[in-house]
Design a protein around this motif. Structure first.
Motif, PDB file in Angstrom:
ATOM      1  N   GLN A 149       0.846  -1.074   0.112  1.00  0.00           N
ATOM      2  CA  GLN A 149       0.120  -0.046  -0.035  1.00  0.00           C
ATOM      3  C   GLN A 149       0.745   1.205  -0.010  1.00  0.00           C
ATOM      4  N   ALA A 150       2.056   1.312   0.616  1.00  0.00           N
ATOM      5  CA  ALA A 150       2.861   2.477   0.722  1.00  0.00           C
ATOM      6  C   ALA A 150       3.501   2.767  -0.597  1.00  0.00           C
ATOM      7  N   GLN A 151       3.506   1.919  -1.173  1.00  0.00           N
ATOM      8  CA  GLN A 151       4.114   1.980  -2.848  1.00  0.00           C
ATOM      9  C   GLN A 151       3.092   2.850  -3.450  1.00  0.00           C
ATOM     10  N   GLU A 152       1.967   2.908  -3.229  1.00  0.00           N
ATOM     11  CA  GLU A 152       1.195   3.794  -4.068  1.00  0.00           C
ATOM     12  C   GLU A 152       0.996   5.504  -3.267  1.00  0.00           C
ATOM     13  N   LEU A 153       1.897   5.396  -2.477  1.00  0.00           N
ATOM     14  CA  LEU A 153       1.886   7.037  -1.857  1.00  0.00           C
ATOM     15  C   LEU A 153       2.955   7.831  -2.664  1.00  0.00           C
ATOM     16  N   ASP A 154       2.772   9.065  -2.544  1.00  0.00           N
ATOM     17  CA  ASP A 154       3.902  10.179  -3.442  1.00  0.00           C
ATOM     18  C   ASP A 154       4.691  10.129  -2.561  1.00  0.00           C
ATOM     19  N   THR A 155       5.804  10.854  -3.012  1.00  0.00           N
ATOM     20  CA  THR A 155       7.188  11.096  -2.209  1.00  0.00           C
ATOM     21  C   THR A 155       6.828  11.749  -0.909  1.00  0.00           C
ATOM     22  N   GLN A 156       6.091  12.916  -0.689  1.00  0.00           N
ATOM     23  CA  GLN A 156       5.851  13.277   0.633  1.00  0.00           C
ATOM     24  C   GLN A 156       5.370  12.493   1.607  1.00  0.00           C
ATOM     25  N   ASP A 157       4.409  11.883   1.030  1.00  0.00           N
ATOM     26  CA  ASP A 157       3.689  10.791   2.021  1.00  0.00           C
ATOM     27  C   ASP A 157       4.324   9.693   2.571  1.00  0.00           C
ATOM     28  N   VAL A 158       5.299   9.473   1.650  1.00  0.00           N
ATOM     29  CA  VAL A 158       6.361   8.074   2.059  1.00  0.00           C
ATOM     30  C   VAL A 158       7.375   9.008   3.264  1.00  0.00           C
ATOM     31  N   ALA A 159       7.687  10.066   2.924  1.00  0.00           N
ATOM     32  CA  ALA A 159       8.618  10.730   3.892  1.00  0.00           C
ATOM     33  C   ALA A 159       7.815  11.215   5.079  1.00  0.00           C
ATOM     34  N   LEU A 160       6.694  11.248   5.220  1.00  0.00           N
ATOM     35  CA  LEU A 160       5.853  11.477   6.250  1.00  0.00           C
ATOM     36  C   LEU A 160       5.659  10.067   6.982  1.00  0.00           C
ATOM     37  N   LEU A 161       5.303   9.092   6.142  1.00  0.00           N
ATOM     38  CA  LEU A 161       5.266   7.564   6.757  1.00  0.00           C
ATOM     39  C   LEU A 161       6.673   7.318   7.733  1.00  0.00           C
ATOM     40  N   ASP A 162       7.805   7.648   7.135  1.00  0.00           N
ATOM     41  CA  ASP A 162       9.100   7.370   7.392  1.00  0.00           C
ATOM     42  C   ASP A 162       9.246   8.033   8.660  1.00  0.00           C
ATOM     43  N   ASP A 163       8.896   9.411   8.719  1.00  0.00           N
ATOM     44  CA  ASP A 163       9.011   9.954  10.043  1.00  0.00           C
ATOM     45  C   ASP A 163       8.310   9.474  11.106  1.00  0.00           C
ATOM     46  N   MET A 164       7.034   9.038  10.977  1.00  0.00           N
ATOM     47  CA  MET A 164       6.181   8.583  11.680  1.00  0.00           C
ATOM     48  C   MET A 164       6.804   7.095  12.428  1.00  0.00           C
ATOM     49  N   LEU A 165       7.349   6.358  11.595  1.00  0.00           N
ATOM     50  CA  LEU A 165       7.647   5.029  11.951  1.00  0.00           C
ATOM     51  C   LEU A 165       9.037   5.312  12.872  1.00  0.00           C
ATOM     52  N   GLN A 166       9.919   6.241  12.468  1.00  0.00           N
ATOM     53  CA  GLN A 166      11.226   6.295  13.217  1.00  0.00           C
ATOM     54  C   GLN A 166      10.845   6.953  14.445  1.00  0.00           C
ATOM     55  N   SER A 167       9.571   7.864  14.708  1.00  0.00           N
ATOM     56  CA  SER A 167       9.302   8.307  15.889  1.00  0.00           C
ATOM     57  C   SER A 167       8.682   7.334  16.744  1.00  0.00           C
ATOM     58  N   LEU A 168       8.146   6.437  16.124  1.00  0.00           N
ATOM     59  CA  LEU A 168       7.436   5.137  17.226  1.00  0.00           C
ATOM     60  C   LEU A 168       8.607   4.180  17.301  1.00  0.00           C
ATOM     61  N   LEU A 169       9.633   4.096  16.474  1.00  0.00           N
ATOM     62  CA  LEU A 169      10.900   3.152  16.853  1.00  0.00           C
ATOM     63  C   LEU A 169      11.455   3.903  18.144  1.00  0.00           C
ATOM     64  N   LYS A 170      11.611   5.293  18.167  1.00  0.00           N
ATOM     65  CA  LYS A 170      12.231   6.057  19.108  1.00  0.00           C
ATOM     66  C   LYS A 170      11.583   5.966  20.406  1.00  0.00           C
ATOM     67  N   ARG A 171      10.433   6.023  20.216  1.00  0.00           N
ATOM     68  CA  ARG A 171       9.514   6.000  21.510  1.00  0.00           C
ATOM     69  C   ARG A 171       9.594   4.635  22.046  1.00  0.00           C
ATOM     70  N   ARG A 172       9.475   3.505  21.147  1.00  0.00           N
ATOM     71  CA  ARG A 172       9.556   2.299  21.947  1.00  0.00           C
ATOM     72  C   ARG A 172      10.943   2.059  22.536  1.00  0.00           C
ATOM     73  N   LYS A 173      11.939   2.330  21.838  1.00  0.00           N
ATOM     74  CA  LYS A 173      13.243   2.498  22.480  1.00  0.00           C
ATOM     75  C   LYS A 173      13.187   2.986  23.725  1.00  0.00           C
ATOM     76  N   SER A 174      12.763   4.233  23.896  1.00  0.00           N
ATOM     77  CA  SER A 174      12.888   5.066  25.259  1.00  0.00           C
ATOM     78  C   SER A 174      12.033   4.350  26.168  1.00  0.00           C
TER      79      SER A 174
END
Length: 113
Positions: free
Chosen positions: A82-107
């Motif tokens: 599904q993510a392959q259907e997103l435009d570049t900006q949405d993929v960047a936003l999705l990546d940002d969200m994922l990195q935030s979740l991973l950082k939160r999980r680590k903390s």
């Protein structure tokens, strides 16, 4: 299976020490230990490639990015498609969200022992 687990298992299967692997891929023994203990944040793509080449595996397998692998999660594979259907900006936003979740999980998990 994580990168850390795979590197550790491959090293042991090949009867190699931390130093043996470090010498071949051009990093310190301590850095290989950190990778195996999942304490190294984002090893470089060059290092991951050298590790894959050394152990005779693909980078995709080593970093668990083979969505067709037998042990892959179908829900994650669906999200990837599904993510392959997103435009570049949405993929960047999705990546940002994922990195935030991973950082939160680590903390929340606290420092590694």
């Amino acid at each position: 299976m994580s990168l850390a687990t795979k590197i550790h298992a491959l090293r042991l299967q090949n009867g190699q020490s931390l130093q043996d692997v470090a010498d071949v891929v051009g990093v310190s023994k301590a850095h290989i230990w950190q990778i195996e203990k999942n304490r190294a944040d984002n090893p470089s793509m060059g290092l991951v490639t050298r590790l894959a080449d050394h152990f005779g595996v693909t980078v995709a397998w080593l970093v668990s990015e083979d969505i067709d692998a037998a042990d892959s999660d179908p829900a994650l594979a669906r999200m990837f498609r599904q993510a392959q259907e997103l435009d570049t900006q949405d993929v960047a936003l999705l990546d940002d969200m994922l990195q935030s979740l991973l950082k939160r999980r680590k903390s929340l998990d606290g420092p590694s022992p």
